[in-house]
Design an enzyme around this catalytic site. Structure first.
Site, short mmCIF file in Angstrom:
data_model
loop_
_atom_site.label_atom_id
_atom_site.label_comp_id
_atom_site.label_asym_id
_atom_site.label_seq_id
_atom_site.Cartn_x
_atom_site.Cartn_y
_atom_site.Cartn_z
N CYS A 126 -14.61 -109.96 5.37
CA CYS A 126 -14.67 -111.09 6.30
C CYS A 126 -14.89 -110.67 7.75
CB CYS A 126 -13.39 -111.91 6.20
SG CYS A 126 -13.01 -112.44 4.53
N HIS A 259 -8.25 -115.78 13.67
CA HIS A 259 -8.87 -115.82 12.34
C HIS A 259 -8.51 -117.13 11.65
CE1 HIS A 259 -10.86 -114.05 8.90
NE2 HIS A 259 -9.81 -114.29 8.14
N GLU A 270 -0.86 -112.94 11.52
CA GLU A 270 -1.56 -113.11 12.79
C GLU A 270 -0.60 -113.59 13.88
OE1 GLU A 270 -6.02 -114.56 14.10
OE2 GLU A 270 -5.10 -115.42 12.30
N LYS A 291 -12.04 -122.49 11.35
CA LYS A 291 -12.26 -122.56 9.90
C LYS A 291 -11.91 -123.92 9.30
CE LYS A 291 -11.94 -117.63 8.93
NZ LYS A 291 -11.88 -117.17 10.35
N HIS A 296 -14.09 -121.31 5.70
CA HIS A 296 -14.03 -119.85 5.80
C HIS A 296 -15.37 -119.32 5.30
CE1 HIS A 296 -13.02 -115.76 5.80
NE2 HIS A 296 -11.74 -115.84 5.49
N PHE A 355 -10.47 -109.08 4.01
CA PHE A 355 -9.96 -108.42 2.81
C PHE A 355 -10.18 -106.91 2.94
CE2 PHE A 355 -10.16 -111.90 -0.73
CZ PHE A 355 -9.16 -112.60 -0.08
#
Length: 372
Positions: A126, A259, A270, A291, A296, A355
């Site tokens: 990502c 994110h 986060e 997102k 996403h 990931f």
């Protein structure tokens, strides 16, 4: 050496014009619609682009999406010659279409838009889009190029929807980043590209920058294949490295594009990283996340969010976080909820967690050019 952002383009579930999509984000719109599937999924919703149409083969859709967006970024910059191409994606279409490989996809896209230099292909889950921009900046700072076009594209495919259903990272309701009811993410697709130039070369041809890419930083927390370190140590380290690379301090940061995937594990990690990074900050930055509006977009997310940070700096506003009604306990910074939030002058950070522990942070300062 200053690296200017002289061109930008994106393709999203909310459209493809810079100013138009930005207005829709500020107004709190999202691009989710039910996408038919022959397989049982946790949620039928996905944020897909209107063109190319969903019925096409995934590899063809991704190639067309990347070519069109990259071409518009170059045109937006005034068509600088001999751009160094850096193209990112996660698995792209390869989970579903087994023909070709990621480098060949990048080579085909670069050739189709008339770029003569062989591309660099980046695939770091990502964070692919963010890492592509970081590689483009490194090429300029090293003297390998005066100009680079860099970014990423990714498409929604059946295999990706099945994978996130199996991992239970897909929300059964809606994507609610940093909300106490957050229960997972929802997929989207899109492409984002920026044109980076060495300041002297850009000035010589009369270019006006949207922003300066001031710094980059990366880390890998090594905690697991699909979950971040719960303490957010990798995210904190990437952000600190990014700030150190350009001499900025936390007090200089006015806005952070988080994110914000909406998975409880990611949001918690986060939040912990931001708490340590900005703890004691006298003028804390505003946090926003896209997102919940764009989905996403996996490998494309860092590139799309880099464009969003630049637009936030230029507009002086951060869009609201869709679906965020009750902020999770202990979240350390002000967040944009309900309506757009005003920003003080300063720098912007874009933070991407992928990931495999891939984490990248980009820092921007505003330029003089505005989107139309």
């Amino acid at each position: 050496m200053n690296v200017w952002v002289t061109g930008m383009a994106w393709s999203t579930a909310l459209g493809d014009g810079l100013a138009g999509v930005w207005r829709r984000l500020l107004d709190g719109h999202d691009g989710f619609e039910a996408l038919p599937s022959e397989h049982p999924l946790r949620n039928p919703l996905a944020a897909t682009v209107a063109d190319p149409p969903a019925g096409m083969k995934p590899s063809a859709r991704q190639r067309i999406l990347a070519e069109g967006t990259l071409s518009r970024a170059l045109a937006d910059a005034g068509g600088p010659a001999d751009a160094y191409p850096v193209l990112g994606t996660s698995f792209g279409a390869l989970l579903d279409d087994e023909d070709g490989d990621l480098w060949q996809w990048a080579a085909d896209v670069a050739a189709a838009v008339g770029l003569r230099r062989p591309p660099v292909a980046v695939s770091t889950a990502c964070s692919s889009g963010s890492d592509a921009i970081a590689v483009g900046a490194a090429a300029i700072r090293s003297g390998a190029a005066d100009v680079s076009v860099c970014g990423a594209a990714d498409v929604v495919t059946p295999a990706k929807r099945l994978a996130h259903t199996a991992l239970r990272t897909m929300s059964p309701t809606r994507l609610r980043a940093f909300d106490r009811r957050a229960d997972g993410t929802l997929l989207g697709e899109g492409a984002g590209f920026v044109v980076l130039e060495r300041e002297e070369a850009a000035r010589a041809r009369g270019a006006v920058p949207y922003a300066v890419l001031a710094g980059t930083g990366a880390a890998n927390d090594g905690a697991g294949m699909t979950a971040p370190d719960p303490g957010g140590t990798g995210a904190e380290l990437a952000a600190r490295r990014c700030l150190a690379s350009c001499g900025l301090t936390v007090e200089d940061v006015a806005v952070v594009n988080a994110h914000g995937s909406g998975t409880p594990a990611n949001d918690s990690a986060e939040s912990a990283a931001l708490a340590r990074l900005f703890g004691g900050c006298e003028r804390p930055p505003v946090v926003f996340a896209t997102k919940g509006a764009l989905g996403h977009t996996l490998g494309a997310t860092g590139a799309l969010e880099a464009v969003a940070v630049v637009l936030a700096l230029l507009d002086g506003r951060a869009p609201p976080i869709p679906g965020l009604d009750e902020v999770i306990e202990g979240f350390p910074l002000p967040v944009a909820t309900g309506s757009a939030s005003r920003l003080r002058p300063g720098a912007g950070l874009s933070l991407t967690l992928g990931f495999g522990g891939f984490i990248t942070c980009l820092a921007f300062t505003p330029g003089q050019r505005h989107a139309h």
